[in-house]
Design a protein around this motif. Structure first.
Motif, mmCIF file in Angstrom:
data_model
loop_
_atom_site.group_PDB
_atom_site.id
_atom_site.type_symbol
_atom_site.label_atom_id
_atom_site.label_comp_id
_atom_site.label_asym_id
_atom_site.label_seq_id
_atom_site.Cartn_x
_atom_site.Cartn_y
_atom_site.Cartn_z
ATOM 1 N N UNK A 1 -17.765 -42.320 -14.853
ATOM 2 C CA UNK A 1 -18.553 -42.801 -15.984
ATOM 3 C C UNK A 1 -18.087 -44.204 -16.350
ATOM 4 N N UNK A 2 -18.990 -45.008 -16.948
ATOM 5 C CA UNK A 2 -18.592 -46.352 -17.369
ATOM 6 C C UNK A 2 -19.405 -46.793 -18.572
ATOM 7 N N UNK A 3 -18.869 -47.788 -19.288
ATOM 8 C CA UNK A 3 -19.575 -48.385 -20.415
ATOM 9 C C UNK A 3 -19.605 -47.501 -21.640
ATOM 10 N N UNK A 4 -20.743 -47.519 -22.322
ATOM 11 C CA UNK A 4 -20.944 -46.699 -23.523
ATOM 12 C C UNK A 4 -21.568 -45.380 -23.075
ATOM 13 N N UNK A 5 -20.821 -44.294 -23.233
ATOM 14 C CA UNK A 5 -21.224 -42.983 -22.748
ATOM 15 C C UNK A 5 -21.665 -42.114 -23.922
ATOM 16 N N UNK A 6 -22.776 -41.404 -23.740
ATOM 17 C CA UNK A 6 -23.284 -40.519 -24.773
ATOM 18 C C UNK A 6 -23.369 -39.083 -24.242
ATOM 19 N N UNK B 1 -27.818 -44.647 -13.651
ATOM 20 C CA UNK B 1 -27.529 -44.993 -15.035
ATOM 21 C C UNK B 1 -26.060 -45.351 -15.236
ATOM 22 N N UNK B 2 -25.421 -44.591 -16.108
ATOM 23 C CA UNK B 2 -24.067 -44.904 -16.550
ATOM 24 C C UNK B 2 -23.003 -44.126 -15.776
ATOM 25 N N UNK B 3 -23.421 -43.351 -14.803
ATOM 26 C CA UNK B 3 -22.458 -42.597 -14.005
ATOM 27 C C UNK B 3 -22.753 -42.752 -12.518
ATOM 28 N N UNK B 4 -21.719 -42.510 -11.738
ATOM 29 C CA UNK B 4 -21.826 -42.605 -10.283
ATOM 30 C C UNK B 4 -21.310 -41.302 -9.681
ATOM 31 N N UNK B 5 -22.063 -40.725 -8.767
ATOM 32 C CA UNK B 5 -21.640 -39.543 -8.017
ATOM 33 C C UNK B 5 -21.099 -40.000 -6.673
ATOM 34 N N UNK B 6 -19.895 -39.553 -6.349
ATOM 35 C CA UNK B 6 -19.300 -39.837 -5.046
ATOM 36 C C UNK B 6 -18.892 -38.497 -4.435
ATOM 37 N N UNK C 1 -14.150 -33.960 -10.222
ATOM 38 C CA UNK C 1 -13.311 -34.845 -11.027
ATOM 39 C C UNK C 1 -14.240 -35.719 -11.864
ATOM 40 N N UNK C 2 -14.015 -35.708 -13.172
ATOM 41 C CA UNK C 2 -14.764 -36.561 -14.090
ATOM 42 C C UNK C 2 -13.851 -37.701 -14.521
ATOM 43 N N UNK C 3 -14.181 -38.909 -14.090
ATOM 44 C CA UNK C 3 -13.350 -40.077 -14.379
ATOM 45 C C UNK C 3 -13.944 -40.858 -15.555
ATOM 46 N N UNK D 1 -24.836 -34.685 -20.188
ATOM 47 C CA UNK D 1 -25.758 -33.598 -19.858
ATOM 48 C C UNK D 1 -26.573 -33.954 -18.616
ATOM 49 N N UNK D 2 -26.993 -35.199 -18.513
ATOM 50 C CA UNK D 2 -27.739 -35.649 -17.343
ATOM 51 C C UNK D 2 -26.899 -35.482 -16.072
ATOM 52 N N UNK D 3 -25.641 -35.896 -16.125
ATOM 53 C CA UNK D 3 -24.752 -35.752 -14.966
ATOM 54 C C UNK D 3 -24.529 -34.276 -14.636
#
Length: 126
Positions: free
Chosen positions: A22-27, A7-12, A51-53, A32-34
């Motif tokens: 995180x990117x774009x429009x974040x809700x 979705x709107x986040x990437x785990x590395x 780290x939450x970017x 909570x999903x992340x």
């Protein structure tokens, strides 16, 4: 190094530690999903930092009530995983304000939390 995009986040993953971008429009639901994905991962037990970017987020749609609920979820997780450094990255004043409120409310727990302007400074701290 294992990278997974959802979705709107990437785990590395960096060994047992994590960078969430995180990117774009974040809700609130995206955060909570992340968090749920993180807390249910087998590497969570051995993590030292996350780290939450937020630097690529255009808009953060989150109320004070949403923020308090996110704190409650994280405080519950911190009862299990007490020692965990959490770094946050953003230059956006609106997003920084939400993060700072989160950090203030989270200081009820034992986690070490800090906000940074860039990824390099966050990695140095963790």
């Amino acid at each position: 190094l294992h990278i997974q995009t959802i979705m709107i986040y990437k785990f590395e993953w960096h060994s047992n530690d994590l960078l969430v971008t995180f990117n774009g429009k974040l809700t609130y639901k995206d955060i909570v999903s992340a968090d749920n994905k993180l807390f249910s991962d087998y590497r969570f037990d051995d993590m030292n930092f996350v780290i939450y970017d937020f630097s690529k987020v255009d808009v953060l749609v989150m109320t004070d009530g949403d923020n308090k609920q996110t704190v409650a979820i994280n405080l519950t997780a911190s009862n299990y995983k007490r020692k965990l450094k959490m770094a946050f990255i953003s230059n956006n004043p609106q997003i920084k304000e939400v993060i700072l409120k989160f950090i203030l409310l989270m200081h009820q727990g034992e986690r070490d939390l800090k906000i940074f302007n860039n990824l390099g400074d966050a990695f140095e701290w963790v």
